[in-house]
Write a protein that holds these residues in place. Structure first.
Motif, mmCIF file in Angstrom:
data_model
loop_
_atom_site.group_PDB
_atom_site.id
_atom_site.type_symbol
_atom_site.label_atom_id
_atom_site.label_comp_id
_atom_site.label_asym_id
_atom_site.label_seq_id
_atom_site.Cartn_x
_atom_site.Cartn_y
_atom_site.Cartn_z
ATOM 1 N N UNK A 144 0.819 -1.211 0.000
ATOM 2 C CA UNK A 144 0.000 0.000 0.000
ATOM 3 C C UNK A 144 0.853 1.262 0.000
ATOM 4 N N UNK A 145 2.057 1.168 0.505
ATOM 5 C CA UNK A 145 2.949 2.330 0.508
ATOM 6 C C UNK A 145 3.712 2.443 -0.803
ATOM 7 N N UNK A 146 4.317 1.340 -1.253
ATOM 8 C CA UNK A 146 5.225 1.391 -2.392
ATOM 9 C C UNK A 146 4.618 0.930 -3.710
ATOM 10 N N UNK A 147 3.432 0.347 -3.690
ATOM 11 C CA UNK A 147 2.767 -0.035 -4.930
ATOM 12 C C UNK A 147 3.160 -1.383 -5.486
ATOM 13 N N UNK A 148 4.041 -2.116 -4.831
ATOM 14 C CA UNK A 148 4.416 -3.453 -5.286
ATOM 15 C C UNK A 148 4.758 -4.298 -4.073
ATOM 16 N N UNK A 149 4.809 -5.598 -4.296
ATOM 17 C CA UNK A 149 5.145 -6.493 -3.203
ATOM 18 C C UNK A 149 6.643 -6.448 -2.930
#
Length: 119
Positions: A42-47
């Motif tokens: 949710x913060x960085x947009x990727x796992x």
């Protein structure tokens, strides 16, 4: 988060500083029940990628060129607001379900002036 930290620190007396990094990593990369997403995504947009995956070729990281990776990251960042909104809606729905379950058990009582109540 607190439960995870307590479980991890029960066996290691006085090693709070050494265990904290691992607990935080586990918390940030584990999907949350309410949102269905990991806090990291949710913060960085990727796992998050585990450090061992950086050196070992896997199906997730081994067969893509740098251009494809850049395109996928750009797409992932474009869709980040939509993922956050979907997570917010899942969280709101989860909270409504919890409130509904709690309110089923609540018994209302009415008091009249002069009734004795425990204070």
């Amino acid at each position: 988060m607190v439960n995870m930290l307590k479980k991890r620190l029960e066996g290691s007396h006085g090693k709070f500083a050494e265990e904290l990094h691992g607990v935080l990593w586990a918390y940030r990369t584990t999907p949350n029940t309410t949102t269905g997403e990991t806090p990291y995504s949710l913060v960085y947009g990727s796992e998050a990628i585990i450090p061992t995956e950086m050196h070992v070729r896997t199906t997730a990281s081994g067969y893509t060129s740098q251009e494809e990776i850049n395109e996928l990251m750009a797409l992932s960042l474009d869709l980040l607001n939509e993922r956050r909104e979907a997570a917010r809606l899942r969280n709101w729905s989860y909270q409504q379900d919890i409130a509904r379950t709690y309110n089923k058990k609540v018994r209302t009582k009415t008091f009249q002036q002069g009734d004795w109540v425990l204070r």
